[in-house]
Design a protein around this motif. Structure first.
Motif, PDB file in Angstrom:
ATOM      1  N   ARG A   1       0.843  -1.195   0.000  1.00 11.83           N
ATOM      2  CA  ARG A   1       0.000   0.000   0.000  1.00 11.83           C
ATOM      3  C   ARG A   1       0.880   1.248   0.000  1.00 11.83           C
ATOM      4  O   ARG A   1       1.686   1.452   0.894  1.00 11.83           O
ATOM      5  N   LYS A   2       0.705   2.079  -1.045  1.00 10.12           N
ATOM      6  CA  LYS A   2       1.423   3.342  -1.072  1.00 10.12           C
ATOM      7  C   LYS A   2       1.000   4.154   0.147  1.00 10.12           C
ATOM      8  O   LYS A   2      -0.175   4.134   0.486  1.00 10.12           O
ATOM      9  N   PRO A   3       1.884   4.762   0.883  1.00 13.56           N
ATOM     10  CA  PRO A   3       3.194   5.271   0.507  1.00 13.56           C
ATOM     11  C   PRO A   3       4.353   4.296   0.618  1.00 13.56           C
ATOM     12  O   PRO A   3       5.482   4.659   0.291  1.00 13.56           O
ATOM     13  N   LEU A   4       4.129   3.083   1.113  1.00 12.09           N
ATOM     14  CA  LEU A   4       5.227   2.117   1.132  1.00 12.09           C
ATOM     15  C   LEU A   4       5.558   1.731  -0.305  1.00 12.09           C
ATOM     16  O   LEU A   4       4.692   1.746  -1.178  1.00 12.09           O
ATOM     17  N   PRO A   5       6.800   1.371  -0.564  1.00 12.53           N
ATOM     18  CA  PRO A   5       7.229   1.162  -1.952  1.00 12.53           C
ATOM     19  C   PRO A   5       7.059  -0.254  -2.488  1.00 12.53           C
ATOM     20  O   PRO A   5       7.609  -0.583  -3.532  1.00 12.53           O
ATOM     21  N   GLY A   6       6.254  -1.093  -1.838  1.00 15.50           N
ATOM     22  CA  GLY A   6       6.133  -2.488  -2.271  1.00 15.50           C
ATOM     23  C   GLY A   6       5.722  -2.668  -3.721  1.00 15.50           C
ATOM     24  O   GLY A   6       6.329  -3.459  -4.453  1.00 15.50           O
ATOM     25  N   MET A   7       4.697  -1.927  -4.166  1.00 15.41           N
ATOM     26  CA  MET A   7       4.266  -2.062  -5.567  1.00 15.41           C
ATOM     27  C   MET A   7       5.355  -1.577  -6.517  1.00 15.41           C
ATOM     28  O   MET A   7       5.574  -2.169  -7.575  1.00 15.41           O
ATOM     29  N   VAL A   8       6.040  -0.509  -6.136  1.00 14.48           N
ATOM     30  CA  VAL A   8       7.113   0.014  -6.988  1.00 14.48           C
ATOM     31  C   VAL A   8       8.233  -1.015  -7.099  1.00 14.48           C
ATOM     32  O   VAL A   8       8.746  -1.274  -8.193  1.00 14.48           O
ATOM     33  N   HIS A   9       8.596  -1.636  -5.980  1.00 15.59           N
ATOM     34  CA  HIS A   9       9.613  -2.707  -6.017  1.00 15.59           C
ATOM     35  C   HIS A   9       9.166  -3.848  -6.930  1.00 15.59           C
ATOM     36  O   HIS A   9       9.966  -4.369  -7.715  1.00 15.59           O
ATOM     37  N   ASP A  10       7.893  -4.240  -6.830  1.00 19.79           N
ATOM     38  CA  ASP A  10       7.383  -5.326  -7.680  1.00 19.79           C
ATOM     39  C   ASP A  10       7.467  -4.963  -9.162  1.00 19.79           C
ATOM     40  O   ASP A  10       7.816  -5.805  -9.998  1.00 19.79           O
ATOM     41  N   ILE A  11       7.163  -3.713  -9.495  1.00 17.06           N
ATOM     42  CA  ILE A  11       7.231  -3.259 -10.888  1.00 17.06           C
ATOM     43  C   ILE A  11       8.678  -3.267 -11.374  1.00 17.06           C
ATOM     44  O   ILE A  11       8.970  -3.737 -12.480  1.00 17.06           O
TER      45      ILE A  11
END
Length: 179
Positions: free
Chosen positions: A100-110
């Motif tokens: 969940r943004k603001p954490l960068p998990g989705m960005v890391h996955d991308i």
């Protein structure tokens, strides 16, 4: 590879305080589909990263979300563009997930899925949480004034180096001209 991450609500489509819950409520913002088409035609890969806590809150289900995304894909395609992937976080803040943004998990996955560098990776969003998620990995935060963008800008505290544009169309034009 040129890759840009876009938030959804308030960037591509109209945002709602009561959540975008159905295909009928999903309404593209002016020139947002054209912006995605312009990016695609310039060789950019376009990925959407969106918090969708309405699922976790029970406001809509995955079938409704999939229908909204099918509509988005269809309209973007009709405009001459393409969305390469959509990453979602269906959790609420209480779930304390890493995606969940603001954490960068989705960005890391991308970054992992597309094998791109984090440094300078642009993410276009309308809220501080979007900007913080990409800034956490050394990416380029880009704020648009649509959606919650004006409120976000007025509140200040933007990550260092945040670029600000009126709309996704303007942000896309900048990316095309400079990259």
């Amino acid at each position: 590879m040129k890759l840009v991450i876009l938030d959804r609500d308030g960037v591509i489509n109209q945002d709602r305080d009561d959540f975008v819950k159905s295909v009928d409520e999903w309404v593209a913002l002016p020139r947002s589909l054209e912006a995605i088409a312009n990016l695609t035609q310039d060789g950019w890969h376009v990925v959407v990263a969106t918090n969708q806590s309405g699922i976790g809150r029970g406001y809509f289900d995955m079938a409704a979300l999939n229908a909204m995304h099918e509509k988005m894909h269809r309209l973007v395609g009709q405009a001459g563009g393409r969305i390469d992937a959509i990453f979602i976080c269906p959790h609420t803040a209480n779930d304390k997930c890493g995606c969940r943004k603001p954490l960068p998990g989705m960005v890391h996955d991308i970054i992992e899925r597309f094998n791109v560098r984090a440094e300078g990776l642009p993410l276009v969003g309308d809220s501080l949480r979007d900007l913080e998620a990409v800034a956490a990995v050394g990416g380029q935060p880009i704020l648009v004034r649509t959606g919650k963008g004006e409120k976000t800008l007025a509140a200040g505290n933007l990550p260092e180096g945040t670029l600000v544009f009126d709309t996704l169309f303007d942000a896309a034009a900048h990316l095309i001209a400079t990259c």
